[in-house]
Design a protein around this motif. Structure first.
Motif, mmCIF file in Angstrom:
data_model
loop_
_atom_site.group_PDB
_atom_site.id
_atom_site.type_symbol
_atom_site.label_atom_id
_atom_site.label_comp_id
_atom_site.label_asym_id
_atom_site.label_seq_id
_atom_site.Cartn_x
_atom_site.Cartn_y
_atom_site.Cartn_z
ATOM 1 N N ASN A 86 0.872 -1.174 0.000
ATOM 2 C CA ASN A 86 0.000 0.000 0.000
ATOM 3 C C ASN A 86 0.905 1.219 0.000
ATOM 4 O OD1 ASN A 86 -2.630 -0.934 -0.088
ATOM 5 N ND2 ASN A 86 -2.826 -1.112 2.135
ATOM 6 N N CYS A 89 -2.299 -4.683 8.396
ATOM 7 C CA CYS A 89 -3.030 -3.675 7.621
ATOM 8 C C CYS A 89 -4.474 -3.641 8.095
ATOM 9 C CB CYS A 89 -2.960 -3.993 6.138
ATOM 10 S SG CYS A 89 -3.796 -2.778 5.098
ATOM 11 N N VAL A 90 -5.095 -2.477 8.013
ATOM 12 C CA VAL A 90 -6.503 -2.349 8.387
ATOM 13 C C VAL A 90 -7.393 -3.198 7.468
ATOM 14 C CG1 VAL A 90 -7.091 -0.319 6.998
ATOM 15 C CG2 VAL A 90 -8.159 -0.628 9.231
ATOM 16 N N GLU A 91 -6.863 -3.546 6.297
ATOM 17 C CA GLU A 91 -7.633 -4.389 5.370
ATOM 18 C C GLU A 91 -7.646 -5.863 5.787
ATOM 19 O OE1 GLU A 91 -6.606 -3.065 1.067
ATOM 20 O OE2 GLU A 91 -5.160 -2.109 2.385
ATOM 21 N N GLY A 121 -1.341 -0.587 9.773
ATOM 22 C CA GLY A 121 -0.259 -0.233 8.849
ATOM 23 C C GLY A 121 -0.277 1.195 8.350
ATOM 24 N N PHE A 122 -1.459 1.807 8.262
ATOM 25 C CA PHE A 122 -1.485 3.158 7.677
ATOM 26 C C PHE A 122 -0.772 4.189 8.525
ATOM 27 C CE2 PHE A 122 -5.661 2.981 9.881
ATOM 28 C CZ PHE A 122 -5.696 4.195 10.549
HETATM 29 MO MO MO Z 1 -2.907 -0.608 5.443
#
Ligand code: MO
Ligand code: MTE
Length: 314
Positions: A75, A132-134, A228-229
């Protein structure tokens, strides 16, 4: 982008001899060497070997993902929103020369070259999970140094309650920045006590080599207990602030992404559950695994949030 996996330097079981410890002059030379390579060449071919020591205490025992997984499933929206875009579209990005502006509430603001930034710090390898939020995760052998040690050098004052970070703005080299996907440049922030926590890392490499462009060359944040963001890439400014700074994903979708973004299996993203995660590179048939509170670092970091309602402050 294909390459063979470089040799892992010290294995977790090995004791690192002291001469392995970051020889700063060599690291700086190695980082400078990257810049000497022409812009047309794949950065891949120019990655430089770093000197570092494994920090076993702060490393997971799990086997890292492959170099291939870590560098081809990314990302980095400045290069496009597809997971393959950062590897495919970051070849023109020039991470050398580089400097970082230190601004705001501190005694020693200024513009520091990457070499200045790195000089006093020994590099460490730390194996952290990136969540990751995903709802996918990877295990990555980062090479970097503690963020707090760097911040202390600029002597933050008593008004420095937060630290804000900014990614470089270079639409000519970052094709994704030509589209209003996010409010560029990408920005992130931490509370000062989070930033000073020994687990917060500034990474300059992975798998023993300088960071590939797609992973945030030449300098990116890694905060292993957060989604992760928060791990902002290609940092050009670090600002000490009195007020909570705006963050790119919170600006974009405030009801989906909060300021804290601590990994929390019991607070779902509005559009999906955070209770489980899928390890990238694993078998498609492998079962998902449970997401751990604070991504498994609760013992070290939960005290930072005592008294804070983590459902409200997600
Ligand atoms: Mo992410
Ligand atoms: N500047 C910038 N930093 C960023 C992003 C981004 O789009 N732009 N993506 C974030 C997200 S959502 C994740 S999960 C991690 C991914 O890091 P990796 O590609 O090195 O695995 O980077 C973070 N840092």
């Amino acid at each position: 982008m294909r390459r063979t996996q470089p040799n892992l330097q010290p294995l977790p079981s090995e004791i690192t001899p002291p001469d392995r410890y970051c020889n700063r002059r060599e690291v700086i030379t190695a980082l400078a060497a990257v810049g000497a390579v022409g812009a047309g060449l794949a950065r891949d071919a120019s990655a430089a070997q770093l000197k570092y020591a494994r920090n076993a205490r702060f490393s997971l025992k799990e086997a890292p993902n492959s170099f291939e997984d870590i560098t081809t499933y990314n990302n980095f929206y400045e290069f496009g929103t597809d997971k393959a875009d950062p590897a495919q579209k970051s070849g023109k990005f020039k991470p050398q020369p580089w400097s970082v502006a230190i601004t705001g509430e501190c005694a020693k603001p200024g513009t520091y070259t990457l070499e200045d930034i790195l000089k006093p710090h020994a590099l460490e390898e730390r194996i952290y999970r990136l969540r990751c939020v995903e709802a996918w995760s990877m295990v990555i052998p980062w090479v970097g140094f503690p963020l707090g040690a760097l911040l202390q050098r600029f002597e933050p004052n008593s008004k420095a309650k937060y630290v804000a970070f900014k990614t470089v703005m270079r639409p000519s080299e970052m094709p994704g920045q030509r589209f209003p996907v996010l409010d560029w440049p990408y920005v992130e922030g931490l509370r000062i006590d989070e930033a000073m926590h020994p687990l917060a890392l500034l990474a300059v490499g992975l798998y023993g080599q300088t960071l590939p462009n797609q992973n945030g060359a030449p300098l990116r944040l890694v905060v292993p207990w957060k989604y992760g963001f928060k791990g902002i890439k290609s940092i050009v400014e670090i600002r000490f602030t009195e007020r909570q700074p705006p963050t790119a994903w919170n600006i974009s979708a405030p009801h989906e992404y909060g300021f804290f973004a601590n990994v929390n299996p019991s607070v779902d993203h509005p559009r999906w559950s955070q209770a489980q995660e899928r390890r990238i590179g694993g078998s498609l048939f492998a079962s998902k695994q449970a997401t751990l509170p604070f991504n498994g670092y609760a013992e070290q970091v939960a005290a930072l949030y005592s008294g804070l309602d983590l459902r409200k402050f997600y």
